[in-house]
Design an enzyme around this catalytic site. Structure first.
Site, PDB file in Angstrom:
ATOM      1  N   HIS A  82       0.846  -1.190   0.000  1.00 24.22           N
ATOM      2  CA  HIS A  82       0.000   0.000   0.000  1.00 24.22           C
ATOM      3  C   HIS A  82       0.881   1.238   0.000  1.00 24.22           C
ATOM      4  CE1 HIS A  82      -3.862   2.014   0.549  1.00 24.22           C
ATOM      5  NE2 HIS A  82      -3.172   2.913   1.231  1.00 24.22           N
ATOM      6  N   ASP A 161     -14.134   3.188   6.855  1.00 23.43           N
ATOM      7  CA  ASP A 161     -13.112   3.896   6.075  1.00 23.43           C
ATOM      8  C   ASP A 161     -13.658   4.337   4.728  1.00 23.43           C
ATOM      9  OD1 ASP A 161     -10.480   4.899   5.431  1.00 23.43           O
ATOM     10  OD2 ASP A 161     -10.464   3.287   3.963  1.00 23.43           O
ATOM     11  N   ARG A 168     -13.068  12.844   4.093  1.00 24.08           N
ATOM     12  CA  ARG A 168     -11.783  13.513   4.351  1.00 24.08           C
ATOM     13  C   ARG A 168     -11.266  14.197   3.095  1.00 24.08           C
ATOM     14  NH1 ARG A 168      -8.262   9.006   5.740  1.00 24.08           N
ATOM     15  NH2 ARG A 168      -6.618  10.539   5.904  1.00 24.08           N
ATOM     16  N   SER A 183      -7.064   4.492   8.307  1.00 27.93           N
ATOM     17  CA  SER A 183      -7.645   4.247   6.990  1.00 27.93           C
ATOM     18  C   SER A 183      -6.907   3.110   6.279  1.00 27.93           C
ATOM     19  CB  SER A 183      -7.551   5.552   6.187  1.00 27.93           C
ATOM     20  OG  SER A 183      -7.745   5.317   4.837  1.00 27.93           O
ATOM     21  N   LYS A 187      -8.297  -1.219   6.095  1.00 29.96           N
ATOM     22  CA  LYS A 187      -8.526  -1.907   4.810  1.00 29.96           C
ATOM     23  C   LYS A 187      -7.616  -3.117   4.682  1.00 29.96           C
ATOM     24  CE  LYS A 187      -7.687   1.729   2.005  1.00 29.96           C
ATOM     25  NZ  LYS A 187      -8.015   3.067   2.473  1.00 29.96           N
TER      26      LYS A 187
HETATM   27  N1  URA Z   1      -4.249   6.116   1.729  1.00 30.41           N
HETATM   28  C1  URA Z   1      -5.318   5.627   2.397  1.00 30.41           C
HETATM   29  O1  URA Z   1      -5.774   4.508   2.141  1.00 30.41           O
HETATM   30  N2  URA Z   1      -5.848   6.372   3.345  1.00 30.41           N
HETATM   31  C2  URA Z   1      -5.387   7.583   3.668  1.00 30.41           C
HETATM   32  O2  URA Z   1      -5.921   8.186   4.555  1.00 30.41           O
HETATM   33  C3  URA Z   1      -4.289   8.107   2.970  1.00 30.41           C
HETATM   34  C4  URA Z   1      -3.726   7.349   1.994  1.00 30.41           C
END
Ligand code: URA
Length: 447
Positions: A82, A161, A168, A183, A187
């Site tokens: 990620h 999220d 956001r 966040s 996930k």
């Molecule tokens: N990537 C994400 O999944 N969430 C965030 O808040 C920022 C970057």
């Protein structure tokens, strides 16, 4: 419990307990807490710290707002990557098929564009027919058959999220370490992985401008991953200029396909993108037990490009997720934007800086990103860089080309893009793309 009281508690620096987070976040998911109250709470989070313990509680409640997938019936180690978000960051499109073609399973749940940064989902959806909204049984089936699946959050996976992310994005509450950590990790922990590699970016085009802030975020992410029993490794990487040459959804798919085909990424302007993709792939292959070191994994990654295995894996994925394989095999047939505009600089010299933040916002103006939750994205819109930092330019030479259907913003976009380039008489000092590596043993410099 009273929602206004919880907002005020955070506003004055108090720490929310698990039951309070549950009340607030589950209430937001089921509609009892409206956007305006959640926005106020998020803004309070941006101005107040969360302790390590409160941040863990926040992740845990976010994670449990939905289902935590169990992929143990699918044999093989599952590893995901990620990125905290950047401009021109299309690494997932390249890396995921590389790693899957080397035998490590990649169940990837990605996000949409956020703030000035692009999102993998929007890029994938620029491929005609490509479905990112698979059901959980479909997600498992694609992973079992292809070794790779790339979707967005479903209603089942971390729904808190999913809603918060969109809010956001449009309330100026992205840049906050516990919110970002909650966040990302909610996930990632929900998708059924065994290990996780993180690309934590710092610089003008990242949510964390300073390397120290990014390091704090990386340490928080590694601590959360480790606490939840996943091997987690974070790379700290530079985002002071866009990665590669393309910014905008379909343009980024095209650059990625050229890299997967081995036509770009060695000695050209996509070389930063590919070096990063190989390093992250190396770490994923190591955590996935296919390589004994990151270096060995990087070599396997390069071989997956040379042999065509990674490109074939991507085609397989497109086919499995309902996408038009013909569109990928015939990239030149994609519809064109109404306007193709070259951007020139004044006096020549060396490109000393390219501002990714300005270019990210310029791409949104062109139609490549959102300003409001329900804005539609134009997949064709975006920017191609013709020059990167350190390149020589002649007087009035083209430094970028942009693509848009919106006639009314052409002049503003042209000057915004031109102003993102700085030109000097000597090249500026080169910065390392990968700064350091952080895992549960601590931080160490990269090479
Ligand atoms: N990537 C994400 O999944 N969430 C965030 O808040 C920022 C970057």
């Amino acid at each position: 419990m009273n929602i206004v009281e919880l907002i005020r508690k955070k506003r004055f620096g108090g720490a929310l307990a698990e039951a309070e987070f549950r009340f607030l976040l589950n209430g937001y998911v089921d509609g009892r807490v409206p956007d305006y109250q959640m926005s106020a709470f998020l803004m309070a989070c941006c101005f107040r710290e969360m302790s390590d313990e409160e941040a863990l509680t926040f992740v845990d409640v976010m994670l449990r707002s939905g289902e935590v997938l169990d992929l143990s019936d699918i044999p093989g180690v599952k590893v995901d990557k990620h990125s905290t978000g950047g401009v021109g960051d299309k690494v997932s499109l390249i890396l995921a098929p590389i790693v899957a073609s080397c035998g490590v399973l990649v169940p990837m749940i990605s996000g949409r564009g956020l703030g000035h940064t692009g999102g993998t989902l929007d890029k994938l959806e620029s491929i005609p027919g490509f479905r990112t909204n698979l059901s959980i049984p479909e997600y498992k089936q694609v992973l079992r058959k292809t070794g790779l699946v790339m979707i967005g959050q479903t209603e089942e996976i971390a729904p808190a999220d999913k809603k918060l992310y969109a809010l956001r994005d449009v309330t100026g509450t992205v840049e906050c370490i516990p919110l970002i950590a909650g966040s990302i990790m909610s996930k990632k922990l929900a998708e059924g992985i065994d290990a996780l590699v993180l690309d934590v970016k710092y610089g003008r085009g990242a949510f964390m401008q300073q390397e120290q802030e990014a390091r704090r975020l990386a340490e928080t992410l590694v601590r959360i991953g480790t606490y939840f029993g996943k091997e987690t490794m974070a790379f700290l990487t530079d985002m002071n200029q866009p990665l590669g040459i393309a910014i905008g959804n379909w343009l980024e798919v095209v650059e990625s396909m050229e890299c997967l085909l081995g036509r770009r990424g060695e000695e050209d302007a996509s070389n930063d993108l590919m070096n990063l993709a190989h390093a992250l792939a190396g770490a994923m292959l190591m955590l996935g037990k296919r390589a004994s070191s990151i270096e060995e994994g990087e070599e396997m990654s390069r071989e997956a490009i040379r042999s065509g295995a990674a490109y074939r894996k991507f085609l397989e994925l497109v086919e499995m997720q309902g996408g038009d394989v013909g569109a990928i095999e015939n990239l030149e047939n994609y519809p064109l934007s109404k306007h193709t505009i070259d951007v020139r600089i004044g006096e020549g010299g060396f490109i000393t800086a390219i501002d990714p933040l300005e270019l990210g916002f310029a791409a949104i103006m062109l139609g490549a990103g959102r300003q409001k939750v329900d804005d539609r994205i134009d997949p064709k819109a975006g920017i191609l860089l013709r020059k990167k930092e350190g390149d020589r330019v002649e007087d009035h030479e083209v430094v970028a080309t942009f693509f848009t259907d919106r006639e009314d913003i052409i002049d503003a976009a042209r000057s915004r893009i031109a102003n993102s380039f700085q030109v000097g008489t000597t090249p500026s000092a080169q910065r390392p793309l990968i700064h350091s590596l952080i895992d549960k043993a601590g931080a160490r410099p990269w090479r």
